[in-house]
Scaffold this active site. Sequence first.
Site, short mmCIF file in Angstrom:
data_model
loop_
_atom_site.label_atom_id
_atom_site.label_comp_id
_atom_site.label_asym_id
_atom_site.label_seq_id
_atom_site.Cartn_x
_atom_site.Cartn_y
_atom_site.Cartn_z
N GLU A 75 -7.33 5.85 15.33
CA GLU A 75 -9.17 4.43 14.38
C GLU A 75 -9.57 4.71 15.15
O GLU A 75 -9.82 5.53 16.21
CB GLU A 75 -7.81 3.45 14.94
CG GLU A 75 -6.63 3.76 14.60
CD GLU A 75 -6.91 2.77 13.18
OE1 GLU A 75 -7.78 2.64 12.64
OE2 GLU A 75 -6.16 2.82 11.93
N ALA A 112 -3.08 13.26 14.73
CA ALA A 112 -2.05 13.71 14.10
C ALA A 112 -0.92 14.46 14.13
O ALA A 112 -0.73 15.32 14.39
CB ALA A 112 -1.06 12.08 14.17
N ALA A 140 -0.69 8.42 6.87
CA ALA A 140 -1.73 8.57 5.20
C ALA A 140 -3.59 8.38 5.09
O ALA A 140 -3.56 8.53 6.27
CB ALA A 140 -1.39 7.32 4.54
N TYR A 235 1.20 8.96 -10.05
CA TYR A 235 1.43 8.80 -8.49
C TYR A 235 2.81 9.63 -9.21
O TYR A 235 3.06 10.84 -8.24
CB TYR A 235 2.22 7.08 -8.45
CG TYR A 235 2.45 7.78 -6.99
CD1 TYR A 235 1.59 6.76 -5.75
CD2 TYR A 235 3.49 7.73 -6.47
CE1 TYR A 235 1.56 6.60 -4.79
CE2 TYR A 235 4.05 8.03 -4.92
CZ TYR A 235 3.48 7.73 -4.14
OH TYR A 235 2.93 7.57 -2.93
N LYS A 244 5.81 14.24 -1.99
CA LYS A 244 6.58 13.07 -2.11
C LYS A 244 7.73 13.85 -2.20
O LYS A 244 8.59 13.84 -1.24
CB LYS A 244 6.70 12.05 -2.29
CG LYS A 244 5.30 11.41 -1.54
CD LYS A 244 5.38 10.67 -0.66
CE LYS A 244 4.70 9.59 0.13
NZ LYS A 244 4.06 9.25 0.98
N VAL A 274 -0.04 -3.87 -0.69
CA VAL A 274 -1.14 -4.02 -0.71
C VAL A 274 -1.56 -2.82 1.36
O VAL A 274 -1.11 -3.75 1.99
CB VAL A 274 -2.20 -5.34 -0.49
CG1 VAL A 274 -3.46 -4.73 -0.20
CG2 VAL A 274 -1.66 -6.22 -1.92
N THR A 275 -1.82 -1.81 0.82
CA THR A 275 -2.63 -0.84 2.07
C THR A 275 -3.71 -0.23 2.41
O THR A 275 -4.15 -0.37 0.92
CB THR A 275 -1.57 -0.19 2.33
OG1 THR A 275 -1.40 0.72 1.73
CG2 THR A 275 -0.20 -0.77 3.60
P1 NAI Z 1 -2.40 3.09 5.64
O1 NAI Z 1 -3.20 3.63 5.58
O2 NAI Z 1 -1.71 1.59 6.04
O3 NAI Z 1 -1.62 3.74 7.39
C1 NAI Z 1 -1.99 5.03 7.57
C2 NAI Z 1 -1.82 5.22 8.68
O4 NAI Z 1 -1.80 6.41 9.35
C3 NAI Z 1 -2.61 4.53 9.93
O5 NAI Z 1 -1.82 3.60 11.64
C4 NAI Z 1 -3.26 6.24 10.14
O6 NAI Z 1 -4.09 5.39 11.38
C5 NAI Z 1 -2.76 7.11 10.40
N1 NAI Z 1 -3.05 8.16 10.24
C6 NAI Z 1 -4.52 8.65 9.61
N2 NAI Z 1 -5.10 9.87 9.80
C7 NAI Z 1 -4.62 9.87 10.59
C8 NAI Z 1 -4.81 11.38 11.52
N3 NAI Z 1 -4.88 12.87 11.66
N4 NAI Z 1 -3.73 11.46 13.08
C9 NAI Z 1 -3.26 10.51 13.72
N5 NAI Z 1 -2.97 8.68 12.66
C10 NAI Z 1 -3.58 9.27 11.39
O7 NAI Z 1 -0.44 3.80 5.04
P2 NAI Z 1 0.43 2.72 4.33
O8 NAI Z 1 0.29 2.39 2.95
O9 NAI Z 1 1.13 2.23 5.06
O10 NAI Z 1 1.16 4.75 4.46
C11 NAI Z 1 2.07 5.11 5.35
C12 NAI Z 1 3.00 5.85 4.54
O11 NAI Z 1 3.96 4.87 3.81
C13 NAI Z 1 2.87 6.66 3.83
O12 NAI Z 1 3.64 8.22 3.66
C14 NAI Z 1 2.73 6.30 2.04
O13 NAI Z 1 2.72 6.70 1.57
C15 NAI Z 1 4.99 5.71 2.35
N6 NAI Z 1 4.21 4.54 1.64
C16 NAI Z 1 3.23 3.36 1.08
C17 NAI Z 1 3.37 2.07 0.21
C18 NAI Z 1 2.83 1.41 -0.23
O14 NAI Z 1 2.85 1.18 -1.14
N7 NAI Z 1 1.68 1.13 0.42
C19 NAI Z 1 4.96 2.51 -0.68
C20 NAI Z 1 5.83 3.60 -0.52
C21 NAI Z 1 5.75 4.81 0.58
#
Ligand code: NAI
Length: 394
Positions: A75, A112, A140, A235, A244, A274-275
């Site tokens: 961040e 990370a 992500a 997807y 995935k 929504v994220t």
């Molecule tokens: P998000 O965008 O809200 O969170 C991503 C996180 O990864 C953040 O904390 C960000 O700081 C961190 N990040 C990104 N690049 C980084 C790096 N290089 N080093 C350290 N930290 C890093 O994403 P979300 O949606 O919460 O996704 C998380 C997981 O959940 C993913 O695997 C996604 O595919 C999965 N997922 C998401 C769904 C959705 O509808 N949003 C549904 C089902 C699974």
Amino acid sequence: MIIKPKTRGFICTTAHPDGCAAHIREQVAYVQQKGTIAGAPKRVLVLGASTGYGLASRIVPAFAGRAATIGVFFEKAAEGDRTASAGWYNSVAFEREAHAAGLYAKSINGDAFSDDIKAQTIALIKADLGQIDAVIYSLASPRRTHPKTGVVHKSCLKPTGGAYVNKTVDTEKGTVGEVNILPATEAEIADTVAVMGGEDWEMWMDALAAAGVLAPGVVTLAYSYIGPEMTWAIYRNGTIGRAKEHLEETADRITAKLATHEGHAWVSVNKALVTQASSAIPVVPLYIALLYKVMKAKGTHEGTIEQIYRLFAERLASPQLDEEGRIRIDDWEMTDDVQTEVAQLWEVVNTDNLSILSDIVGYRAEFLKLFGFGLPGVDYEAEANPDQTLPSAV
Ligand code: NAI
């Protein structure tokens, strides 16, 4: 500074520190009201801990299990007239809430995917916690610099068969149009797997095991998505779906390696929400807007915190798995009645009826909330201090 949202498509370039703090308090209050989860892990490492599913995966064990948490994320702090990123303010607020409750919480901000951040994390675990009981992998990212080759892999969101045409929504303008996306090349598929597949998860688990910081019975968890057929071309059968699949195969390899720890790697298939990550995927935001409408009407709608609470409270202790060995917390999304209604709406939704047939209003509100806007009790006309320091960094 008076901070207002500045959105460009699916990005908001500002974030509100007090709004993000209110959002954290809202999630903490939900978990506290739901109550303690017996047997929740006590020392938890969350990779991707600052927003979305990872943030919820930090809040739940902390506030339903009094877990010590280490959060890793990437961040930005505030600089000049730029606010910090939402994940930064979320993490500041999370640490403040955790510390006020007498909980251990420290954070590491950096890439990370790098060996350096893995080493820093291991050093912190050794110094403060000794070992960890759970590792949540919730990164992500659009790109990954490979720690061994130095190659920068960029992920993309494309179909892998033929070109793909479907409905999509411009969430800002409120218009329903068509997207036409050409299929990915083999190189683009490989790059997306390199970023969002399981290689880095396995590297983390290998590094943590080699350092002796995994406790007996350790559990590790990564998140996946399947969704309905209307989204499969982009997807599940698209580049991200390939990644995935790789992530899911990796769970078996990690589980085999964790045998000596009597540990287990799980993949949990979560609900579409929504994220920041999901709003960038074509087609999916329109599906989410329709899904929210249907699930809210049925009283089964959940956000990230509700999903992850249910995951920890009802799934982790004795996982009931699908035929592919995955935990399913997308069960309410995938029920026949929800999916039939969404599919019927999908056929007829257009720009004119979008606000009636879909929950586009809720989608937009949820999106702004990710950046700390629209929270009750926050005075958005008042001066806010964008310079916030992570408590654990001082
Ligand atoms: P998000 O965008 O809200 O969170 C991503 C996180 O990864 C953040 O904390 C960000 O700081 C961190 N990040 C990104 N690049 C980084 C790096 N290089 N080093 C350290 N930290 C890093 O994403 P979300 O949606 O919460 O996704 C998380 C997981 O959940 C993913 O695997 C996604 O595919 C999965 N997922 C998401 C769904 C959705 O509808 N949003 C549904 C089902 C699974």
